[in-house]
Design a protein around this motif. Structure first.
Motif, PDB file in Angstrom:
ATOM      1  N   ASN A  81     -84.200 -34.884  28.687  1.00 42.22           N
ATOM      2  CA  ASN A  81     -82.455 -34.769  29.604  1.00 42.22           C
ATOM      3  C   ASN A  81     -81.662 -34.748  28.606  1.00 42.22           C
ATOM      4  O   ASN A  81     -81.703 -35.025  27.464  1.00 42.22           O
ATOM      5  N   GLU A  82     -80.404 -34.430  28.944  1.00 40.50           N
ATOM      6  CA  GLU A  82     -79.403 -34.478  28.014  1.00 40.50           C
ATOM      7  C   GLU A  82     -78.952 -35.838  27.349  1.00 40.50           C
ATOM      8  O   GLU A  82     -78.751 -35.715  26.061  1.00 40.50           O
ATOM      9  N   PHE A  83     -79.039 -36.941  28.314  1.00 33.73           N
ATOM     10  CA  PHE A  83     -78.923 -38.214  27.622  1.00 33.73           C
ATOM     11  C   PHE A  83     -79.783 -38.685  26.451  1.00 33.73           C
ATOM     12  O   PHE A  83     -79.288 -39.081  25.625  1.00 33.73           O
ATOM     13  N   ALA A  84     -80.907 -38.348  26.778  1.00 30.15           N
ATOM     14  CA  ALA A  84     -81.828 -38.719  25.736  1.00 30.15           C
ATOM     15  C   ALA A  84     -81.731 -37.759  24.365  1.00 30.15           C
ATOM     16  O   ALA A  84     -81.913 -38.506  23.272  1.00 30.15           O
ATOM     17  N   ALA A  85     -81.465 -36.627  24.672  1.00 29.45           N
ATOM     18  CA  ALA A  85     -81.143 -35.630  23.391  1.00 29.45           C
ATOM     19  C   ALA A  85     -79.972 -36.032  22.643  1.00 29.45           C
ATOM     20  O   ALA A  85     -79.975 -36.165  21.535  1.00 29.45           O
ATOM     21  N   ARG A  86     -78.805 -36.673  23.591  1.00 29.52           N
ATOM     22  CA  ARG A  86     -77.714 -37.090  22.667  1.00 29.52           C
ATOM     23  C   ARG A  86     -77.756 -38.310  22.145  1.00 29.52           C
ATOM     24  O   ARG A  86     -76.973 -38.510  21.323  1.00 29.52           O
ATOM     25  N   LEU A  87     -78.485 -39.214  22.715  1.00 29.86           N
ATOM     26  CA  LEU A  87     -78.559 -40.759  22.363  1.00 29.86           C
ATOM     27  C   LEU A  87     -78.438 -40.772  20.756  1.00 29.86           C
ATOM     28  O   LEU A  87     -77.656 -41.831  20.227  1.00 29.86           O
ATOM     29  N   PRO A  88     -79.420 -40.303  20.008  1.00 29.28           N
ATOM     30  CA  PRO A  88     -79.437 -40.567  18.583  1.00 29.28           C
ATOM     31  C   PRO A  88     -78.160 -40.213  18.010  1.00 29.28           C
ATOM     32  O   PRO A  88     -77.549 -41.109  16.852  1.00 29.28           O
ATOM     33  N   SER A  89     -77.523 -39.208  18.201  1.00 26.59           N
ATOM     34  CA  SER A  89     -75.976 -38.939  17.696  1.00 26.59           C
ATOM     35  C   SER A  89     -74.879 -40.017  18.123  1.00 26.59           C
ATOM     36  O   SER A  89     -74.123 -40.617  17.060  1.00 26.59           O
ATOM     37  N   TRP A  90     -75.038 -40.867  19.227  1.00 26.45           N
ATOM     38  CA  TRP A  90     -74.288 -41.955  19.562  1.00 26.45           C
ATOM     39  C   TRP A  90     -74.788 -43.046  18.855  1.00 26.45           C
ATOM     40  O   TRP A  90     -73.763 -43.861  18.157  1.00 26.45           O
ATOM     41  N   LEU A  91     -76.007 -43.213  18.627  1.00 23.66           N
ATOM     42  CA  LEU A  91     -76.256 -44.443  17.771  1.00 23.66           C
ATOM     43  C   LEU A  91     -76.142 -44.025  16.243  1.00 23.66           C
ATOM     44  O   LEU A  91     -75.770 -45.212  15.544  1.00 23.66           O
ATOM     45  N   CYS A  92     -76.050 -43.016  15.772  1.00 22.49           N
ATOM     46  CA  CYS A  92     -75.268 -42.876  14.313  1.00 22.49           C
ATOM     47  C   CYS A  92     -73.855 -43.163  14.395  1.00 22.49           C
ATOM     48  O   CYS A  92     -73.383 -43.640  13.313  1.00 22.49           O
ATOM     49  N   LEU A  93     -73.123 -42.976  15.444  1.00 23.68           N
ATOM     50  CA  LEU A  93     -71.683 -43.224  15.317  1.00 23.68           C
ATOM     51  C   LEU A  93     -71.612 -44.759  15.372  1.00 23.68           C
ATOM     52  O   LEU A  93     -70.741 -45.354  14.447  1.00 23.68           O
ATOM     53  N   LEU A  94     -72.349 -45.448  16.140  1.00 22.92           N
ATOM     54  CA  LEU A  94     -72.464 -47.090  16.178  1.00 22.92           C
ATOM     55  C   LEU A  94     -72.830 -47.451  14.686  1.00 22.92           C
ATOM     56  O   LEU A  94     -72.016 -48.452  14.034  1.00 22.92           O
ATOM     57  N   LEU A  95     -73.741 -46.988  14.108  1.00 24.74           N
ATOM     58  CA  LEU A  95     -74.044 -47.215  12.756  1.00 24.74           C
ATOM     59  C   LEU A  95     -73.069 -46.956  11.653  1.00 24.74           C
ATOM     60  O   LEU A  95     -72.724 -48.090  10.720  1.00 24.74           O
ATOM     61  N   SER A  96     -72.445 -45.797  11.790  1.00 29.92           N
ATOM     62  CA  SER A  96     -71.136 -45.434  10.922  1.00 29.92           C
ATOM     63  C   SER A  96     -70.178 -46.320  10.893  1.00 29.92           C
ATOM     64  O   SER A  96     -69.610 -46.687   9.839  1.00 29.92           O
ATOM     65  N   VAL A  97     -69.756 -46.717  12.221  1.00 33.16           N
ATOM     66  CA  VAL A  97     -68.422 -47.571  12.553  1.00 33.16           C
ATOM     67  C   VAL A  97     -68.889 -49.031  11.760  1.00 33.16           C
ATOM     68  O   VAL A  97     -68.084 -49.614  11.301  1.00 33.16           O
ATOM     69  N   PHE A  98     -70.044 -49.383  11.998  1.00 30.04           N
ATOM     70  CA  PHE A  98     -70.646 -50.573  11.807  1.00 30.04           C
ATOM     71  C   PHE A  98     -70.540 -50.765  10.133  1.00 30.04           C
ATOM     72  O   PHE A  98     -69.878 -51.639   9.632  1.00 30.04           O
ATOM     73  N   ILE A  99     -71.057 -49.725   9.522  1.00 35.77           N
ATOM     74  CA  ILE A  99     -70.950 -49.772   8.040  1.00 35.77           C
ATOM     75  C   ILE A  99     -69.660 -49.834   7.426  1.00 35.77           C
ATOM     76  O   ILE A  99     -69.366 -50.327   6.591  1.00 35.77           O
ATOM     77  N   LEU A 100     -68.845 -48.768   7.939  1.00 35.16           N
ATOM     78  CA  LEU A 100     -67.424 -48.735   7.726  1.00 35.16           C
ATOM     79  C   LEU A 100     -66.631 -50.142   7.846  1.00 35.16           C
ATOM     80  O   LEU A 100     -65.839 -50.420   6.994  1.00 35.16           O
TER      81      LEU A 100
END
Length: 515
Positions: A81-100
């Protein structure tokens, strides 16, 4: 000030959670999202973790597999489904924001850290990419990790930071993290990622050496060996399994694509030919509204002594050349590239966020602006995307998406009646049909209507007149979306397979059958 920082943190949490709505509600729209999602779906279905497949029998050599690995794993556990396919990109955002945030908190304190994180998360391209099936969020994760860890190491050797001293564990993590970021970039985008990471860092080191200042202790040989050990095995296995991959990916995708404006070697689409310098227009779009805010502050400094007083000390910041080198390198690199997309700007947005946060923090401290002045800029992009999500959810067939048509055909046919697309199914039809949508030509459609079984056929609207003339009877339109008309074709003796439906109006642009 602690209350203000808490307010910014709560706002950041809301901003980071809002993309979940569009991730769940908005269907895939051709071309990029469903293409990458279908590649990941095939990977999850076949269990082939070495070669991404464009379609069965055709390897996808255009991108490394890191994003496909993450999306395929997500679909295995959360469904196709769409949510499952998009979830990794959102997790990348969380990690990028945390690192920054963590890196800037060490280097410049909490206020600059939270402002940098908010500016990054609310930039147009970052926010849009965080809820989309793309490879670029994974590239940004790698570049951001290298960008922040090298900044910590560079600050440590200059002894200018917000804290008293760095622990040996933190320094070891940063030395390893820099090269892990390189490896992530190599597995997400390819050798281009290494250039985006290494060139700005090397430029800053050259400036430091020219000024006779000590260099960060990086262990370059060991670090690059670590990056190679992480990323090189896949490249070797990919070439061994599908010979020709390295020639196409290294030479074609990384040299000819950018130097040859008329490059016709793209196996999976068309080259995006643009005028030289177009990347700066994309920079304005991708960094909106913060790129314009930075330009506005620079323009104001010409007329306002107060603003000049705020900006002048920033030039004496030890890491200012480093932030600037990172922010400028990516758009400068693509200035004379012929084939570009606006997503190429993504690695430059994190350093730009720092360059914008530093003067804004000083303006806040001096009382020139308040958080009320910043709130409209922080919510502009999230609110616009949320409004677009509501429109797309209410009227999904206005998008270039085949979700509604495919679901209609599968439900009406109970999975027993094939779905065919005149001229070939688009990527979204391939994804939503799980690879069962077939291609059919006009002559084959006309010749096989009486000899073959019942089938649903999606006809492009601009081909409807020719299809009607070839079939020799009026088209009974069952479903209509932005691009296609769904009709039923096949032997009349098999009509009873389908439940009786109310007679549909004939689309107004179809000519009447005069035979």
């Amino acid at each position: 000030m602690p209350r203000t920082i808490d307010w910014y943190r709560r706002l950041l949490v809301v901003v980071l959670l809002l993309p979940l709505a569009s991730m769940w509600l908005v269907p895939f729209s051709d071309t990029s999202e469903p293409r990458y999602a279908e590649i990941a779906r095939l990977m999850a279905q076949t269990g082939d973790w070495i070669t991404p497949w464009f379609r069965p029998g055709v390897p996808f050599w255009g991108k490394p597999p890191l994003s496909f690995w993450a999306e395929a794993l997500s679909m295995r556990y959360l469904g196709v489904n769409e949510f499952a396919a998009r979830l990794p990109s959102w997790l990348c955002l969380l990690l990028s924001v945390f690192i920054l945030y963590r890196g800037l908190r060490i280097l410049r304190g909490r206020r600059v850290a939270i402002l940098s994180a908010l500016i990054y998360a609310t930039s147009t391209l970052v926010y849009v990419a965080s809820g989309a099936v793309l490879t670029d969020p994974f590239l940004a994760l790698g570049t951001n990790l290298s960008f922040v860890t090298f900044a910590v190491l560079a600050s440590e050797h200059r002894r200018q930071c917000a804290t008293q001293a760095f622990s040996s564990r933190l320094l070891l993590f940063c030395r390893i993290g820099f090269f892990v970021g390189v490896a992530i970039g190599l597995l997400a985008k390819g050798p281009l990622a290494a250039a985006i990471i290494l060139v700005p860092s090397a430029c800053w080191c050259a400036m430091e050496q020219y000024a006779n200042r000590p260099q960060p202790r990086m262990a370059w040989a060991k670090g690059l060996l670590l990056a190679a050990l992480i990323s090189a095995p896949w490249y070797i296995l990919a070439e061994f399994k599908t010979p020709g991959f390295l020639d196409y990916f290294i030479v074609g995708e990384h040299i000819r694509r950018f130097l040859d404006a008329g490059w016709h070697g793209d196996l999976y689409g068309t080259a995006h030919r643009e005028a030289y310098g177009t990347i700066w227009l994309y920079w304005l779009q991708a960094t909106f509204p913060w790129g314009l805010a930075l330009l506005a502050m620079l323009a104001a400094s010409w007329r306002s002594a107060r603003v000049r007083g705020v900006l002048r000390p920033l030039r004496h910041d030890a890491l200012f050349p480093y932030w600037l080198a990172w922010a400028a390198f990516t758009p400068l690199f693509f200035t004379f590239s012929a084939n570009i997309l606006w997503t190429y700007i993504l690695p430059a947005i994190a350093p730009l966020s720092v360059l914008v946060a530093l003067p804004i923090e000083r303006l806040l401290v001096q009382g020139c602006i308040t958080r009320r002045h910043l709130l409209p800029l922080f919510v502009l992009v999230p609110v616009a995307v949320l409004m677009w999500t509501g429109i797309a959810w209410h009227r999904p067939d206005t998008l270039k998406s085949e979700r509604g048509l495919v679901r209609y055909a599968l439900q009406r046919g109970n999975g027993h009646i094939p779905l065919r697309y005149l001229g070939g199914p688009p990527f979204s039809a391939q994804f939503y049909s799980k690879g069962t949508a077939e291609a059919v030509g006009l002559s084959a459609l006309a010749a096989g209507e009486e000899s073959e079984g019942l089938a649903f056929v999606a006809i492009p609207k601009d081909e409807a007149g020719r299809a009607q003339a070839a079939l020799g009877h009026q088209l009974n339109v069952l479903y209509e979306n932005r691009r296609y008309l769904l009709v039923r074709c096949g032997s009349s003796t098999q009509e009873a397979i389908l439940p009786q439906e109310p007679r549909q109006r004939v689309a107004k642009h179809l000519p009447k059958n005069r035979s």
